[in-house]
Design an enzyme around this catalytic site. Sequence first.
Site, PDB file in Angstrom:
ATOM      1  CG  HIS A  69      -0.415   0.265   2.507  1.00  0.00           C
ATOM      2  ND1 HIS A  69      -0.194  -0.725   3.439  1.00  0.00           N
ATOM      3  CD2 HIS A  69      -0.013   1.413   3.100  1.00  0.00           C
ATOM      4  CE1 HIS A  69       0.313  -0.194   4.537  1.00  0.00           C
ATOM      5  NE2 HIS A  69       0.431   1.103   4.355  1.00  0.00           N
ATOM      6  CG  ASP A 104       0.001  -4.135   2.884  1.00  0.00           C
ATOM      7  OD1 ASP A 104       0.250  -3.570   1.801  1.00  0.00           O
ATOM      8  OD2 ASP A 104      -0.188  -3.510   3.943  1.00  0.00           O
ATOM      9  CB  SER A 109       3.242   1.505   6.235  1.00  0.00           C
ATOM     10  OG  SER A 109       2.059   1.684   6.945  1.00  0.00           O
TER      11      SER A 109
END
Length: 385
Positions: free
Chosen positions: A118, A152, A230
């Site tokens: 992402h 992810d 992230s």
Amino acid sequence: MPERFVRIALGVTLGLLIAFVAQPYILAFLYSADAPRSVTARGDLSSAEKTTVDLFARASPSVVHVFAQAAAQGRALMEPDDELGQGPGGSEQQQGSGTQTGTGFVWDAAGHVVTNNHVVEAATKGGGSISVRLASGEVVSARVVGIAPSYDLAVLQLGRVAKMPPPLAVGTSADLKVGQSAFAIGNPFGLDHTLTTGVISALQRRLPTQEGRELSGVIQTDAAINPGNSGGPLLDSAGRLIGVNTAIFSPSGASAGIGFAVPVDVVNRVVPDLIKNGRVRNPGIGIIAGQEATAARLGIDGVVVLRVLPGSPAAQAGLRGVDPRTGDIGDVIVGANGRPVHRLSDLTSVVEEAGLDRPVTLLVERDGRVRTVRLNTADVAQTRL
């Protein structure tokens, strides 16, 4: 005599009052530190502090800052650097610029960098560009080698680098214990190379990802993970990679002590596939499962086979989906490799543990009768399982 005593008492009282009022001024005159004070020796750092300091010194050079630009626009340079908003999944998005930022880390000596899918999704879908800032401050271009939305995860290839950072040491998530120390390094809110510490709060969490899958075995930690973390590494006390920070659970978007990381054993299986093939080969049996909420409302405990893909292992084994004409339910998978299956993630866990081209034994219920079905897994990346 009484008058003399009164005068003495009044004099003493007046003197005490004057001393009380003048005390701050006297202390300031006598004791003001108007020159640099001498430094007090602190002694050695504690063993725990030394361990953390050494861990950061060894691991931080391998951690990078990732910038994914959806569409190259000159006006992006005019945006203030601190105008950052929360992007999906705990990354940051620069307002008005179309730039998604996050963290990554060097995987091997060839310059492959692992991050979250992402984080780079805006660039991969919008034909944009990706750049990476190394710990040395050097900014280099990067290209996407492969993405795995179901996990992810994404792998980047660095461009020409003056000096390649060292790869992170890789550990295992198989023997993790709740309560052991955990360390996260990342770029929260755009602040380079921030270290946060905590413990592993829970194991075997489930985390929804793209492509309709649910990632099992996820690590939960209370080490502060904020937007911008992230794709960064979660480390154990030996400085080994044990997970990839991927999401936070917080209504406000800031750390609430509940962060999640993809376990390193999954990363260590997926990343080599991405480097070799540009995509991950997902072990599966070739079914599309029915909605869990609908199954629960119908009182069904198990995975409803909605559809069976032609030529798949499930089709070859004779599994039957829902009849499209009548709506009659065909097969319900209630067990796999000796373990009960209540939901899709239970079945996914068994299949992923088995791996590609490996045997799996299913317990399948049809018309109130349970039978055993044996089949081999196959690469069915285009399906849910």
